[in-house]
Structure formats: structure tokens, C-alpha cells
Design a protein around this motif. Structure first.
Motif, PDB file in Angstrom:
ATOM      1  N   LYS A 187       0.735  -1.258  -0.015  1.00 15.05           N
ATOM      2  CA  LYS A 187      -0.141   0.125  -0.041  1.00 15.05           C
ATOM      3  C   LYS A 187       0.974   1.300   0.092  1.00 15.05           C
ATOM      4  CE  LYS A 187      -3.910  -2.395   0.706  1.00 15.05           C
ATOM      5  NZ  LYS A 187      -5.337  -1.669   0.209  1.00 15.05           N
ATOM      6  N   MET A 188       0.631   1.959  -0.846  1.00 14.07           N
ATOM      7  CA  MET A 188       1.389   3.480  -1.057  1.00 14.07           C
ATOM      8  C   MET A 188       0.768   4.318  -0.482  1.00 14.07           C
ATOM      9  SD  MET A 188       3.141   2.970  -4.644  1.00 14.07           S
ATOM     10  CE  MET A 188       3.955   1.283  -5.245  1.00 14.07           C
ATOM     11  N   MET A 189       0.860   5.581  -1.093  1.00 16.46           N
ATOM     12  CA  MET A 189       0.380   6.800  -0.515  1.00 16.46           C
ATOM     13  C   MET A 189      -1.360   6.661  -0.578  1.00 16.46           C
ATOM     14  SD  MET A 189       0.923  10.832  -1.808  1.00 16.46           S
ATOM     15  CE  MET A 189       2.624  10.604  -1.912  1.00 16.46           C
ATOM     16  N   ASN A 190      -2.042   7.157   0.684  1.00 22.37           N
ATOM     17  CA  ASN A 190      -3.284   6.836   0.626  1.00 22.37           C
ATOM     18  C   ASN A 190      -3.741   5.475   0.479  1.00 22.37           C
ATOM     19  OD1 ASN A 190      -3.769   9.762   0.984  1.00 22.37           O
ATOM     20  ND2 ASN A 190      -3.794  10.081  -1.332  1.00 22.37           N
ATOM     21  N   LEU A 191      -2.984   4.694   0.746  1.00 23.30           N
ATOM     22  CA  LEU A 191      -3.380   2.984   0.890  1.00 23.30           C
ATOM     23  C   LEU A 191      -3.625   2.612  -0.470  1.00 23.30           C
ATOM     24  CD1 LEU A 191      -5.114   2.735   4.143  1.00 23.30           C
ATOM     25  CD2 LEU A 191      -2.766   2.447   3.758  1.00 23.30           C
ATOM     26  N   GLU A 192      -3.097   3.392  -1.574  1.00 27.40           N
ATOM     27  CA  GLU A 192      -3.084   2.986  -2.961  1.00 27.40           C
ATOM     28  C   GLU A 192      -2.124   1.922  -3.246  1.00 27.40           C
ATOM     29  OE1 GLU A 192      -2.862   6.378  -4.979  1.00 27.40           O
ATOM     30  OE2 GLU A 192      -4.960   7.068  -4.882  1.00 27.40           O
ATOM     31  N   THR A 193      -2.716   0.805  -3.937  1.00 26.10           N
ATOM     32  CA  THR A 193      -1.896  -0.241  -4.642  1.00 26.10           C
ATOM     33  C   THR A 193      -1.153   0.153  -5.810  1.00 26.10           C
ATOM     34  OG1 THR A 193      -3.586  -1.269  -5.960  1.00 26.10           O
ATOM     35  CG2 THR A 193      -3.194  -1.995  -3.629  1.00 26.10           C
ATOM     36  N   VAL A 194      -0.244  -0.630  -6.269  1.00 29.11           N
ATOM     37  CA  VAL A 194       0.146  -0.094  -7.670  1.00 29.11           C
ATOM     38  C   VAL A 194      -0.626   0.058  -8.805  1.00 29.11           C
ATOM     39  CG1 VAL A 194       1.661  -0.990  -9.503  1.00 29.11           C
ATOM     40  CG2 VAL A 194       2.456  -1.168  -7.116  1.00 29.11           C
ATOM     41  N   PHE A 195      -1.676  -0.805  -8.568  1.00 31.57           N
ATOM     42  CA  PHE A 195      -2.876  -0.744 -10.033  1.00 31.57           C
ATOM     43  C   PHE A 195      -3.754   0.379  -9.718  1.00 31.57           C
ATOM     44  CE2 PHE A 195      -1.108  -5.198 -10.033  1.00 31.57           C
ATOM     45  CZ  PHE A 195      -0.866  -5.212 -11.332  1.00 31.57           C
ATOM     46  N   HIS A 196      -3.990   0.685  -8.544  1.00 34.09           N
ATOM     47  CA  HIS A 196      -4.681   2.156  -8.157  1.00 34.09           C
ATOM     48  C   HIS A 196      -4.146   3.351  -8.911  1.00 34.09           C
ATOM     49  CE1 HIS A 196      -6.863   0.140  -4.925  1.00 34.09           C
ATOM     50  NE2 HIS A 196      -7.748   1.192  -5.029  1.00 34.09           N
ATOM     51  N   GLN A 197      -2.621   3.365  -8.645  1.00 32.22           N
ATOM     52  CA  GLN A 197      -1.902   4.528  -9.087  1.00 32.22           C
ATOM     53  C   GLN A 197      -1.877   4.214 -10.617  1.00 32.22           C
ATOM     54  OE1 GLN A 197       1.579   5.157  -7.180  1.00 32.22           O
ATOM     55  NE2 GLN A 197       0.743   5.904  -5.584  1.00 32.22           N
ATOM     56  N   ALA A 198      -1.726   3.069 -11.366  1.00 33.81           N
ATOM     57  CA  ALA A 198      -1.745   3.032 -12.732  1.00 33.81           C
ATOM     58  C   ALA A 198      -2.895   3.345 -13.552  1.00 33.81           C
ATOM     59  CB  ALA A 198      -1.509   1.362 -13.088  1.00 33.81           C
ATOM     60  N   ILE A 199      -4.007   3.092 -13.007  1.00 33.25           N
ATOM     61  CA  ILE A 199      -5.264   3.363 -13.263  1.00 33.25           C
ATOM     62  C   ILE A 199      -5.758   4.835 -13.222  1.00 33.25           C
ATOM     63  CG2 ILE A 199      -7.873   3.157 -13.128  1.00 33.25           C
ATOM     64  CD1 ILE A 199      -7.015  -0.074 -12.271  1.00 33.25           C
ATOM     65  N   LEU A 200      -5.179   5.570 -12.054  1.00 36.45           N
ATOM     66  CA  LEU A 200      -5.444   6.827 -11.812  1.00 36.45           C
ATOM     67  C   LEU A 200      -4.686   7.730 -12.764  1.00 36.45           C
ATOM     68  CD1 LEU A 200      -7.030   8.469  -9.876  1.00 36.45           C
ATOM     69  CD2 LEU A 200      -4.763   8.507  -8.382  1.00 36.45           C
ATOM     70  N   PHE A 201      -3.672   7.221 -12.942  1.00 39.17           N
ATOM     71  CA  PHE A 201      -2.768   8.127 -14.004  1.00 39.17           C
ATOM     72  C   PHE A 201      -2.799   7.640 -15.347  1.00 39.17           C
ATOM     73  CE2 PHE A 201      -0.779   8.739  -9.528  1.00 39.17           C
ATOM     74  CZ  PHE A 201      -1.185  10.281  -9.702  1.00 39.17           C
ATOM     75  N   ARG A 202      -3.659   6.647 -15.551  1.00 37.15           N
ATOM     76  CA  ARG A 202      -3.752   6.229 -16.924  1.00 37.15           C
ATOM     77  C   ARG A 202      -2.585   5.625 -17.395  1.00 37.15           C
ATOM     78  NH1 ARG A 202      -8.216   6.704 -14.572  1.00 37.15           N
ATOM     79  NH2 ARG A 202     -10.126   7.902 -15.374  1.00 37.15           N
TER      80      ARG A 202
END
Length: 369
Positions: free
Chosen positions: A87-102
Motif C-alpha cells: 500500500k503506497m500513498m493513501n493506501l493505494e496499490t500499484v494498480f490504483h495508481q496505474a489506473i488513476l494516472f492512465r
């Protein structure tokens, strides 16, 4: 051996004489060396205990995800399978961030986790958002990146809907309607954050359709008049066109009829765009299909009109000389070429975005666990 030596010598001569080839080779070499360097680092860090290796690996992993460098992410996953659930920043996973930043290159790694993709996408962050919520969000940084990478607000919405539909396809049915801390489902998040972009796409689509409708109407008017006032007029004896026995006249009739029908179809297609409801899902296939069809029929109508005009000039003023036909045809190619050069990029981008293989697919056969 001789053939191999000749091929090697030929490639070396190309590398020396063509700077672009040398530049591509140098970049490819740097890429391979950088990946090899990352692999060596991972082999060294993996020798440490996990709690010591984690701080060393976490920052490069987050930076690679943010910049879309999927090779580094893949090497880290292969060396540290457990970091997948980090869990990274704000408990986001790698795929959370990959999707969030497209970052589609990083997101596509999920296809290499056979059987685990549903669980990975359902993990919530600090706000209760799963990856489907992340696909529905449009952060300011992503909005600026989207405008830089995609031409036209309509295609920007199309790309966002493609992301949303792909993540939805990978989610478990129960996770598609989950609500976050604010009580919002992924669909509600998508509608709320994309409201402004959808309005921009609607305005862009309407303005474009209006402009093309004017052009198609002008073509329709010209070819309709040409169909009534035929070149050379009618024969006073039998009422038939003066040039109806000429083979060129048959070409004129066919091209004028094609221009008439295609320009009429073009006007109707663009009118259907103007009267569309402009829902979010319409930008996925419905509106792009209409715009592509309108552009193609407009191009056909312009080409047919130029052919008909060239033949009319040849019949009336050419006195059956070949140079008149060649000159008229050459001049007719100018507006057609001008139109194609200006509008081809838009047409190609829409066809590629709508019909070509999508952004989401497995890029390698490597299986990660």
C-alpha cells in the motif's frame, strides 16, 4: 557464413551512413542496458530481508508507475512478488495508481497475474475506493496528460470510457457497485468527475459537425445544379443531352450522381450527430462511428464533384483534346489533396481509437505470481 557476414556488413554500413538508424540503435541499446541494470539491482536487493529491502524498492516502484515505465515495474514484481500488495500513498496499490494516472503499460501487467486480477482490483484505498473507482476519477494531472496525448475532446472522453469499461470487465460483479466512504459508486464518480470534459466533447462534436454540414451542403447544391443544367445543354431535335453519346458523359453522370447521393448522406449523418443525446457511452462507438462515416462520405462527395467538374470542362471547352482533360484533372486534385492532408489525421486518429486493437492486452508471455 558469407551471407551472415554480408548482412552484418550491410547493417553496419546503414548504421554509419544513416544517422536516424544509429540514433534508434543507441536508444535501444540504452534501454536494454538500463533494464539489465535494474535486474542486477533487484538481484542484489532481494538478498536483504524484506523489511530492509522495502524502503529501497518502494520509491523506484512508485516513480516507475507514475512515469509508466512498465519494464522496471515488471522486474520488481518478478524479484519481489510480495510487493504486489504494498500500500503506497493513501493506501493505494500499484494498480490504483496505474489506473488513476492512465498508465496502460503498467496496468497491462495485471494480465500476467492469472487468477489474481480480481482480488488486486478490489483492494480498497484509504477512502474506500477500489480500482473501479480509480477508473472513474479524472484528476487534474490526468486531464492535462489526456489533452496532450489525445486530439479532440470527443476522443478524450472515448479513451476515458474505454478505461472505465476495461476495468469494469475485470471486476467481480459485487465490486462494480461498491460504495466508497462518501457513498458513491464508480459510475457516480465517473459522471461527477467527467461532467466538464463531456460538455467540452459535446461542444467540439457539435462545432465540427456544423462545419462539415456547411461544406456538404455546398457540395450538394453544386452537384444538384449540375444534374439539372447538364453540360452543353440539350439537343433541340430530340431533347437528349448534346454529349450523351460521348463516353466522358457517362463518367460525368456517374460521378455527379455519386456526389449527389454521398453529399446527401453526409448531411444526414452530421444532422444525426447534432441531434444526438451525448451520453457518456455514446462517445465510445456511436458518435465516433457517425463522425467517421460523415468524413468518408464527405471525401467521396468532394472527389466525385471534382471528377464531374473536370469532365464538364472537358466536354464544353476541351474540344476533345487530351491536354484539357489532363489539366482539369490536375487542378481538381489540388482541393482534394488539400482536404485530405488537413482532415486525414483526424480521421485516422478516430479510426485507430475506435477499431484498432485497444490499449489493454497482455504484452508478454511472462507469468507473474
Amino acid at each position: 557464413t558469407d551471407i551472415r557476414d554480408n548482412v552484418i556488413g550491410f547493417l553496419c554500413s546503414i548504421k554509419i551512413s544513416v544517422p536516424q538508424v544509429r540514433h534508434i540503435r543507441d536508444r535501444k541499446l540504452k534501454h536494454c542496458e538500463a533494464r539489465q541494470f535494474v535486474k542486477c539491482l533487484c538481484l542484489e536487493v532481494v538478498k536483504l530481508k524484506f523489511f530492509k529491502a522495502l524502503p529501497i524498492i518502494a520509491w523506484p516502484l512508485g516513480a516507475a508507475v507514475g512515469m509508466g515505465i512498465h519494464e522496471i515495474v515488471e522486474e520488481i514484481f518478478e524479484s519481489f512478488p510480495g510487493i504486489l500488495y504494498l500500500k503506497m500513498m493513501n493506501l493505494e496499490t500499484v494498480f490504483h495508481q496505474a489506473i488513476l494516472f492512465r498508465r496502460e503499460n503498467v496496468f497491462n501487467i495485471i494480465y500476467q497475474f492469472e487468477g489474481a486480477e480480481h482480488y488486486l482490483l478490489s483492494l480498497p484505498d484509504a477512502s474506500g475506493n477500489n480500482c473501479f473507482h480509480a477508473a472513474g476519477r479524472l484528476v487534474p494531472q490526468q486531464k492535462s496528460n489526456l489533452r496532450a496525448r489525445t486530439a479532440g475532446a470527443a476522443m478524450q472522453v472515448q479513451k476515458e470510457v474505454q478505461w472505465f469499461k476495461e476495468v469494469e470487465r475485470l471486476m467481480q460483479p459485487a465490486d462494480r457497485e461498491k460504495r466508497n466512504i462518501e457513498g458513491k459508486t464508480p459510475a457516480m464518480v465517473f459522471t461527477e468527475t467527467h461532467e466538464e470534459l463531456v460538455k467540452e466533447a459535446e461542444k467540439w462534436m457539435k462545432d465540427t459537425a456544423k462545419s462539415y454540414t456547411i461544406v456538404a451542403s455546398l457540395v450538394l447544391t453544386v452537384v444538384f445544379v449540375s444534374a439539372i443544367v447538364i453540360p452543353g445543354g440539350n439537343n433541340s431535335d430530340n431533347g437528349l443531352p448534346r454529349f450523351y453519346i460521348e463516353k466522358a458523359y457517362d463518367v460525368f453522370v456517374i460521378s455527379d450522381a455519386l456526389a449527389l447521393f454521398s453529399s446527401t448522406s453526409c448531411v444526414l449523418i452530421f444532422l444525426s450527430i447534432l441531434t444526438s443525446r451525448y451520453a457518456e457511452n455514446d462517445f465510445l462507438y456511436g458518435l465516433p462511428n457517425r463522425m467517421i462515416g460523415g468524413l468518408l462520405t464527405l471525401f467521396i462527395s468532394i472527389v466525385s464533384m471534382m471528377i464531374a467538374s473536370s469532365i464538364a470542362i472537358y466536354l464544353v471547352f476541351g474540344d476533345k483534346t487530351a491536354w484539357t482533360l489532363i489539366l482539369a484533372a490536375g487542378l481538381a486534385c489540388l482541393p482534394v489533396t488539400f482536404f485530405a492532408s488537413l482532415q486525414f489525421s483526424l480521421l485516422f486518429d478516430m479510426i485507430k481509437s475506435t477499431y484498432f486493437p485497444g490499449l489493454f492486452r497482455r504484452r508478454t508471455d511472462l507469468i507473474l505470481y
